[in-house]
Motif scaffolding. Structure first.
Motif, PDB file in Angstrom:
ATOM      1  N   THR A 196       2.278  36.006 -19.543  1.00 38.10           N
ATOM      2  CA  THR A 196       3.242  36.994 -20.013  1.00 38.10           C
ATOM      3  C   THR A 196       3.417  38.043 -18.929  1.00 38.10           C
ATOM      4  O   THR A 196       4.263  38.671 -18.602  1.00 38.10           O
ATOM      5  CB  THR A 196       2.751  37.407 -21.370  1.00 38.10           C
ATOM      6  N   TYR A 197       2.074  38.769 -18.312  1.00 39.84           N
ATOM      7  CA  TYR A 197       2.068  39.596 -17.389  1.00 39.84           C
ATOM      8  C   TYR A 197       3.085  39.069 -16.121  1.00 39.84           C
ATOM      9  O   TYR A 197       3.764  39.636 -15.342  1.00 39.84           O
ATOM     10  CB  TYR A 197       0.853  40.270 -17.128  1.00 39.84           C
ATOM     11  N   CYS A 198       2.508  37.975 -15.684  1.00 40.53           N
ATOM     12  CA  CYS A 198       3.120  37.610 -14.444  1.00 40.53           C
ATOM     13  C   CYS A 198       4.668  37.307 -14.484  1.00 40.53           C
ATOM     14  O   CYS A 198       5.401  37.848 -13.562  1.00 40.53           O
ATOM     15  CB  CYS A 198       2.463  35.979 -14.102  1.00 40.53           C
ATOM     16  N   LEU A 199       5.108  36.856 -15.747  1.00 38.72           N
ATOM     17  CA  LEU A 199       6.622  36.697 -15.832  1.00 38.72           C
ATOM     18  C   LEU A 199       7.223  38.012 -15.903  1.00 38.72           C
ATOM     19  O   LEU A 199       8.534  38.033 -16.102  1.00 38.72           O
ATOM     20  CB  LEU A 199       6.823  35.589 -16.995  1.00 38.72           C
ATOM     21  N   SER A 200       6.513  39.147 -16.429  1.00 40.37           N
ATOM     22  CA  SER A 200       7.218  40.233 -16.453  1.00 40.37           C
ATOM     23  C   SER A 200       7.593  41.034 -15.232  1.00 40.37           C
ATOM     24  O   SER A 200       8.493  41.916 -15.185  1.00 40.37           O
ATOM     25  CB  SER A 200       6.247  41.433 -17.358  1.00 40.37           C
ATOM     26  N   LYS A 201       7.018  40.562 -14.287  1.00 42.72           N
ATOM     27  CA  LYS A 201       7.320  40.965 -12.896  1.00 42.72           C
ATOM     28  C   LYS A 201       8.919  40.700 -12.557  1.00 42.72           C
ATOM     29  O   LYS A 201       9.175  39.552 -13.060  1.00 42.72           O
ATOM     30  CB  LYS A 201       6.521  40.571 -11.620  1.00 42.72           C
ATOM     31  N   LEU A 202       9.449  41.297 -11.808  1.00 39.96           N
ATOM     32  CA  LEU A 202      10.889  41.293 -11.400  1.00 39.96           C
ATOM     33  C   LEU A 202      10.857  40.014 -10.662  1.00 39.96           C
ATOM     34  O   LEU A 202      10.352  39.455  -9.813  1.00 39.96           O
ATOM     35  CB  LEU A 202      11.477  42.493 -10.397  1.00 39.96           C
ATOM     36  N   TYR A 203      12.133  39.287 -10.862  1.00 37.29           N
ATOM     37  CA  TYR A 203      12.483  38.095 -10.231  1.00 37.29           C
ATOM     38  C   TYR A 203      11.644  37.005 -10.121  1.00 37.29           C
ATOM     39  O   TYR A 203      11.721  36.123  -9.341  1.00 37.29           O
ATOM     40  CB  TYR A 203      13.111  38.509  -8.885  1.00 37.29           C
ATOM     41  N   THR A 204      10.782  36.725 -11.129  1.00 35.77           N
ATOM     42  CA  THR A 204       9.819  35.735 -11.209  1.00 35.77           C
ATOM     43  C   THR A 204      10.346  34.561 -11.792  1.00 35.77           C
ATOM     44  O   THR A 204      11.367  34.499 -12.617  1.00 35.77           O
ATOM     45  CB  THR A 204       8.539  35.948 -11.911  1.00 35.77           C
ATOM     46  N   GLU A 205       9.872  33.312 -11.449  1.00 37.49           N
ATOM     47  CA  GLU A 205      10.217  32.151 -12.065  1.00 37.49           C
ATOM     48  C   GLU A 205       9.194  31.268 -12.474  1.00 37.49           C
ATOM     49  O   GLU A 205       8.173  31.218 -11.891  1.00 37.49           O
ATOM     50  CB  GLU A 205      11.294  31.411 -11.270  1.00 37.49           C
TER      51      GLU A 205
END
Length: 119
Positions: free
Chosen positions: A9-18
């Motif tokens: 969840t934290y990783c995917l909350s970063k901008l422009y992640t996939e």
């Protein structure tokens, strides 16, 4: 306690992640600008890290932080998820990994993503 869902969840909350699965159903590879910054397994996460900081983190917490598993051990750490690592610590490591990868993108890529403004 730090677990897979919290890290994901934290990783995917970063901008422009996939979210990608290039190796099958596991591990989850999280990318920004097409470049990996996190590799998440059920019991660990591997994160890009400045070499000097990577060594320091391993010395501070040798039970939880090891050289990157199946990755360049100079530039990657693998962190065991669980009670040996604090949420703030893992978030700082994720932020650092994301920032390193973003800085490695071309200026044009960062401009297109809105991560820097055109002059």
């Amino acid at each position: 306690m730090i677990d897979y869902e919290l890290v994901k969840t934290y990783c995917l909350s970063k901008l422009y992640t996939e979210e990608t699965y290039p190796f099958g159903p596991e591990p989850l590879v999280v990318k920004v600008g097409g470049k990996m910054f996190a590799l998440i397994s059920p019991d660990s996460v591997s994160l890009k890290c400045d070499p000097a900081i990577a060594l320091n983190l391993r010395e501070q917490n040798p039970e939880a932080i090891k050289p990157g598993y199946h990755l360049n051990k100079k530039h990657w750490n693998t962190v065991t998820l669980g009670p040996l690592i604090l949420e703030e610590e893992i978030q700082d490591m994720i932020d650092h990994s994301y920032d390193l990868v973003v800085r490695g993108l071309t200026k044009s890529q960062r401009e297109q993503m809105g991560l820097i403004t055109k002059k």
